[in-house]
Write a protein that holds these residues in place. Structure first.
Motif: not given
Length: 131
Positions: A37-40, A43
């Motif tokens: 995911t983009e969030e992963q 982060a």
């Protein structure tokens, strides 16, 4: 996940597509992390910047905020940022339309080209000051 000082981040919305690439990269002396995911990816990059980020798939499938943030981290930490697309669906763009990638790769990719990319990206981060 604690990673060694130099690692490669693979970002693919369909991580199974990265298995072969991860396998090829596994023969190098660097750790490989996969984000789905983009969030992963953000982060991971924020917490522990890699020296190379490879985004798999059509560059048009990635959000502008993601590319902008990855480019900002890349500039701050001398991270090489490349896009990887399939040979049957290459999406060539004009340089002035480039959303911030340092380069583009097309699969299948040879182990020699991949090795050269990895070593160049690592050397760039280690030897060149960010700026």
């Amino acid at each position: 996940m604690q990673l060694a000082s130099g690692y490669i981040l693979l970002l693919a919305k369909q991580p199974h597509r990265m298995r072969l690439l991860a396998s090829l990269l596994g023969h190098s002396s660097y750790s490989v992390a996969i984000a789905s995911t983009e969030e992963q990816a953000i982060a991971q990059t924020t917490h522990h910047p890699p020296f190379l980020i490879i985004l798999a798939g059509n560059h048009g499938n990635w959000s502008r905020p993601l590319l902008h943030e990855l480019r900002a981290h890349a500039n701050a930490h001398n991270i090489t940022l490349v896009a990887l697309t399939d040979f049957h669906a290459p999406s060539w763009i004009y340089q002035e339309e480039n959303p911030g990638f340092d380069g583009f790769l097309v699969t299948p990719i040879s182990s020699e080209i991949l090795s050269s990319l990895v070593e160049s990206a690592h050397t760039r981060q280690v030897c060149c000051p960010a700026g």
